[in-house]
Design an enzyme around this catalytic site. Structure first.
Site, PDB file in Angstrom:
ATOM      1  N   LEU A   1     -20.276 -60.634 -22.679  1.00 17.63           N
ATOM      2  CA  LEU A   1     -20.796 -61.844 -22.040  1.00 17.63           C
ATOM      3  C   LEU A   1     -21.162 -61.583 -20.589  1.00 17.63           C
ATOM      4  CD1 LEU A   1     -18.425 -64.600 -23.478  1.00 17.63           C
ATOM      5  CD2 LEU A   1     -20.753 -64.000 -24.180  1.00 17.63           C
ATOM      6  N   CYS A   2     -22.065 -62.381 -20.096  1.00 15.52           N
ATOM      7  CA  CYS A   2     -22.492 -62.390 -18.699  1.00 15.52           C
ATOM      8  C   CYS A   2     -21.272 -62.368 -17.783  1.00 15.52           C
ATOM      9  CB  CYS A   2     -23.314 -63.655 -18.460  1.00 15.52           C
ATOM     10  SG  CYS A   2     -23.463 -64.166 -16.753  1.00 15.52           S
TER      11      CYS A   2
END
Lengths: 476, 476
Positions: free
Chosen positions: A404-405
């Site tokens: 994830l970011c």
């Protein structure tokens, strides 16, 4: 605690608070009642309506009070959609409108069997008048267009008056969500339906305003009652409305001076943040914008970690980063603008913010961002690691599926030096934020973004839903 | 001023007011925010939800706060109608439900293409369980039934638990508007959806409660957002919710004692008013009812004049008479019960009403009714004028077309003596209130009501919309 999330909510304005307390004792009765408490409540309500209408440049009988700005937007959209059903069922909506507008447009078009068309914005978040004109010309049956006065996340003002003029020539009404600017600056002209929220101007929670110009076709699409012209069912919250009207009057008296002070402070933030923090993208129009909002994103930083660290240090801000939202997708505003979404921070100045508070924020920000950048060395990654140059490959693949970011971009920053200058890196990622953040990374670090394609699975790596392959060419 | 309209609104409970003031300072931030003010607001909100849910006998995750009781009813009806669409699109609704229920049912059935069926009530305003059972058996696709806990105008309790049992056997959920009884008496069991309003229990305006039992099919039919499970869009008004929860706790601690006190006072009113005022009809169940509501109607009196005179004397009450409503039709509750609507007064006792206030009301009422009976001699009209007996006619026609309540009945009272005992009077009237008031007049004065027919125009008298000819036979 330094509070810099005024665009979310502010504590009740002191004058509004006084008005509220008095009205809890004097204005609690139903204004539809015949006895004196009811008549007094009605009188107070009428006076508040008259005052607010005057400030917004409309007639008292064009304006009703709703239970929130959200409700005002919902009823505005649904009522205009139903009223204009014979003219058309297509609704044009700016790409960066508030989610309450988008949600209501979804429901309106579902009910009417129509559809919505998005008016695109530029990189500053401003809707394209050219695209709007083309759209109006192409659409035979346009119910209305929804364009905000200024954007709630990045502050950019919208060209609503020009848009209204352009629409009026074609007989199409404009719905304007003015929540960001009401109580701060003059109401732009040209709207047929106006919606706003008192708590954005220092009024209490629980009061919205909805104004509909005489002559606009507008029809209730909800259970009606006899109150507020049938546009806002339920009891009329007279004490809260009086507090809202009082707060509005107080604020408008100080609006010009406050706007100037806010503008200076946000200009300071805009100038200083990129000096203090490496790899920052400040977004939104630098000049033509609501003066109290300033938004920026920090490459390699987790928005949630940044907010929590700022909170630990005593600063309250908000974020449009995906990891701070329950949806796990980044803000649709940042997405429509095509800007970096990771490590995103919106600073919105409360009415009586001090220069000292802003200076304090600038003092702690660099340290907070360092904490929120989980792998410090990533910051240096965009500079090639000299000694590895000889062994660098012409091509490189980074498997960031499931990450994830900001991890996909951190990985990219760390490993770009492993590829030759002119060589390409292929990043596999399924986090939706990567769609924005990889191009933004290229913009900020000076590498070339070559595009993306769906990743269907290859050489033993399985595809996952939403998986994409992004291609980046290394520059010097 | 003696305030006797608590069923409309009450001033904020003192403990709730304290909670409100504290929360304006401590709970103003958005409970969806990550920083400490937001987390504190969330914690306060969670605690309030837990407390309210416990009082109502449901789980915290079954209950959301809306912006009003009206909104709670609307979302409850629309959400249940949409959730149950596959089971059916017919909605059964008690004849004396609150207008917010009726309005929402209208919209729900318009959207689904379904229809509503009315469950009739008896003369006390209680829904017929037999009729409900027949209806459920006759209807293949029943979405749900809406039955209130007790009636807001006449206080009669509804047999909700028996109704719920009967419905449950057929798999049909019950929606219960419990606004009249929440905070006053235990919540009846058996509901699938529960709606109520905090300002009816001494909380502030702007807080409703909507509870949906786990397992109930329920689907948003409005623009959703991420707050309150998507069931109540817009900002969550944490300070007002805290005040509501505090007021509820305070009230429930005193509820049994207060109910007993209220019951004695309304029983006193019920017994004394017919002794003090001639030609009065006290309506609603004398025993099985909400203890704080007492309603009566005064023959020959104008409801509006009566309210205004009571106000002049310092008493605040409400009325279901047509002339006090903007619609010019009498209350649908009185209509469904088939009782007198003219000179209607609802007394609803506030929490801390005193016996002295009730005595004061009884002391002024006879004088106020005299003022509100425009033609005093009408009161004597039902007694035949002896000396005219010889010249009395076998038949008489009274043209009251265009005359509003209470004039047609006043005319009838004045002139009944002009017809022979056993003779008939034909009253032409277009005021909708006459449909109820002429039969009620017969009941109260001992004459025979023979029925009504549409009046199409005759011997030079033109018909007007809604014109009816009512026939009455004179008795001794």
């Amino acid at each position: 605690m330094v509070y810099l999330d005024a665009a979310g909510a502010e504590p009740l304005d002191p004058a509004g608070r006084e008005a509220y307390l008095a009205a809890l004792d004097e204005g609690w009765a139903g204004p539809d009642r015949l006895y004196r408490e009811g008549r007094r409540a009605r009188m107070l309500l009428d006076a508040a309506r008259e005052a607010v209408a005057q400030e917004f440049g409309c007639r008292a009988d064009e304006l009703v009070f709703t239970s929130s700005g959200t409700t005002a937007v919902h009823q505005g959209v649904l009522g205009l959609a139903r009223g204009r059903m014979r003219a058309g069922t297509t609704i044009a909506v700016g790409a960066v409108e508030h989610s309450s507008v988008l949600h209501a447009v979804d429901v309106a078009t579902r009910r009417s069997g129509g559809r919505s068309v998005i008016v695109p914005v530029d990189g500053l978040g401003r809707v394209s008048l050219g695209a709007l004109a083309d759209l109006v010309d192409a659409e035979a049956g346009l119910a209305f267009a929804a364009i905000q006065s200024a954007n709630h996340e990045v502050g950019t003002r919208q060209p609503v008056t020009q848009a209204a003029g352009l629409l009026a020539e074609r007989g199409v009404p404009l719905l304007m969500d003015a929540a960001v600017t009401l109580g701060r600056e003059p109401v732009p002209e040209g709207w047929a339906v106006l919606a706003g929220s008192a708590r954005k101007w220092g009024g209490p929670t629980g009061v919205g305003v909805l104004a509909v110009r005489k002559g606009t076709r507008f029809a209730a699409d909800w259970p009606e009652d006899e109150r507020e012209r049938g546009w806002a069912p339920g009891p009329v919250n007279v004490p809260a409305i009086l507090a809202a009207a009082t707060a509005l009057r107080t604020r408008l008296g100080e609006a010009a001076a406050t706007a100037e002070r806010h503008r200076e402070l946000t200009a300071l933030l805009r100038a200083r943040i990129p000096e203090l923090v490496p790899n920052v993208e400040v977004v939104g129009d630098p000049d033509d914008r609501a003066p109290h909002i300033l938004t920026f994103s920090c490459l390699y930083a987790s928005g949630e970690a940044l907010l929590l660290e700022l909170d630990r240090l005593g600063f309250a801000v908000s974020s449009g980063s995906s990891c701070t939202a329950s949806t796990l997708t980044p803000s649709h505003v940042l997405e429509a603008m095509g800007v970096l979404t990771q490590g995103n921070v919106r600073v919105s100045l409360p009415w009586r913010v001090t220069a000292d508070e802003v200076e304090q924020f600038l003092a702690v920000l660099p340290g907070a961002v360092r904490v929120a950048r989980p792998q410090q060395d990533a910051e240096a990654g965009s500079a090639p690691a000299g000694e590895d140059e000889a062994v660098a490959e012409p091509e490189l693949e980074i498997d960031a599926l499931g990450k994830l970011c900001p991890l996909p971009v951190i990985e990219l920053g760390k490993r770009i030096g492993q590829v030759q200058v002119g060589g390409t890196v292929r990043v596999l990622a399924d986090d939706p934020a990567a769609r924005l953040d990889i191009p933004a990374w290229c913009r900020l670090t000076g590498h070339d973004y070559l595009g993306a394609a769906a990743f269907e699975g290859e050489h033993g790596i399985e595809a996952v839903p939403g998986a994409m392959a992004y291609r980046v060419r290394r520059r010097e």
